[in-house]
Design a protein around this motif. Structure first.
Motif, short mmCIF file in Angstrom:
data_model
loop_
_atom_site.label_atom_id
_atom_site.label_comp_id
_atom_site.label_asym_id
_atom_site.label_seq_id
_atom_site.Cartn_x
_atom_site.Cartn_y
_atom_site.Cartn_z
N VAL A 98 10.90 -10.53 12.60
CA VAL A 98 11.05 -9.90 13.91
C VAL A 98 9.88 -8.95 14.13
O VAL A 98 9.49 -8.22 13.22
N LEU A 99 9.32 -8.96 15.33
CA LEU A 99 8.24 -8.05 15.69
C LEU A 99 8.84 -6.93 16.52
O LEU A 99 9.48 -7.18 17.54
N GLU A 100 8.67 -5.68 16.05
CA GLU A 100 9.25 -4.54 16.75
C GLU A 100 8.32 -3.34 16.69
O GLU A 100 7.40 -3.29 15.87
N VAL A 101 8.56 -2.38 17.58
CA VAL A 101 7.75 -1.17 17.60
C VAL A 101 7.92 -0.44 16.27
O VAL A 101 9.03 -0.31 15.76
N ALA A 102 6.80 0.02 15.72
CA ALA A 102 6.83 0.75 14.45
C ALA A 102 6.60 2.23 14.70
O ALA A 102 5.78 2.59 15.55
N PRO A 103 7.31 3.07 13.98
CA PRO A 103 7.09 4.51 14.13
C PRO A 103 5.74 4.90 13.54
O PRO A 103 5.18 4.17 12.73
N PRO A 104 5.21 6.05 13.94
CA PRO A 104 3.96 6.51 13.33
C PRO A 104 4.18 6.81 11.85
O PRO A 104 5.32 7.06 11.43
N PRO A 105 3.10 6.77 11.06
CA PRO A 105 3.28 7.08 9.63
C PRO A 105 3.69 8.53 9.46
O PRO A 105 3.42 9.37 10.32
N PRO A 106 4.37 8.84 8.36
CA PRO A 106 4.78 10.23 8.14
C PRO A 106 3.56 11.15 8.04
O PRO A 106 2.52 10.76 7.52
N THR A 107 3.72 12.34 8.54
CA THR A 107 2.64 13.33 8.45
C THR A 107 2.65 13.91 7.05
O THR A 107 3.71 14.32 6.56
N PRO A 108 1.46 13.94 6.39
CA PRO A 108 1.44 14.52 5.04
C PRO A 108 1.81 16.00 5.08
O PRO A 108 1.51 16.69 6.05
N ARG A 111 0.84 -1.20 0.00
CA ARG A 111 0.00 0.00 0.00
C ARG A 111 0.88 1.24 0.00
O ARG A 111 1.75 1.39 0.86
N GLU A 112 0.64 2.13 -0.96
CA GLU A 112 1.44 3.34 -1.04
C GLU A 112 1.11 4.32 0.08
O GLU A 112 2.00 4.96 0.64
N ASP A 113 -0.17 4.46 0.41
CA ASP A 113 -0.60 5.38 1.45
C ASP A 113 -0.23 4.79 2.82
O ASP A 113 -0.77 3.75 3.20
N PRO A 114 0.69 5.41 3.56
CA PRO A 114 1.12 4.84 4.84
C PRO A 114 0.02 4.84 5.90
O PRO A 114 0.15 4.18 6.92
#
Length: 134
Positions: free
Chosen positions: A117-127, A31-34
């Motif tokens: 590996v399961l790890e904390v993901a950062p928030p999606p970039p702000t448009p 998916r392109e839209d984060p």
């Protein structure tokens, strides 16, 4: 049955009480839209389990988003994210992540990497903000 044609991964979010039911969504790698999320399609709130079946893992990170909709409850919500990789095969592995959702920290994001590996993901970039018209 589910293991007759085993998926690459099964993802489950378990919680103790239907009143404390967070939502579980996935962002697929293609998916392109984060911010594009697909809600879980297995289980239900009454059973205390929500789930996602990943038939074939795509290249890239699968991001799981767990969200608490309720802001009124004073107590923390506890859940567990369980990822079962290659179920029913000799390569089977289980990944677990305890989750606490509070009134102020209502969303948690975890990514499943290509390495499993399961790890904390950062928030999606702000448009980017659009410039105001003159």
């Amino acid at each position: 049955g589910i293991l007759r044609d085993p998926p690459d991964a099964l993802v489950a979010l378990t919680f103790e009480h239907p009143d404390d039911a967070p939502s579980l969504s996935i962002h697929w790698p293609d998916r392109e839209d984060p911010t594009a999320l697909e809600p879980s399609d297995l289980g239900d709130v009454a059973s205390g389990v929500l789930g996602i079946r990943i038939r074939e893992r795509q290249e890239g990170e699968h991001v799981f988003v767990i969200t608490r909709g309720d802001t009124d409850s004073l107590r923390d919500w506890h859940a567990e994210l369980i990822v079962l990789l290659r179920p029913g095969t000799p390569e089977e592995r289980i990944l677990r992540q305890d989750i606490v959702l509070t009134r102020t920290e209502r969303t948690r994001r975890y990514r499943l990497t290509d390495a499993g590996v399961l790890e904390v993901a950062p928030p999606p970039p702000t448009p980017p903000r659009r410039a105001a018209a003159p």
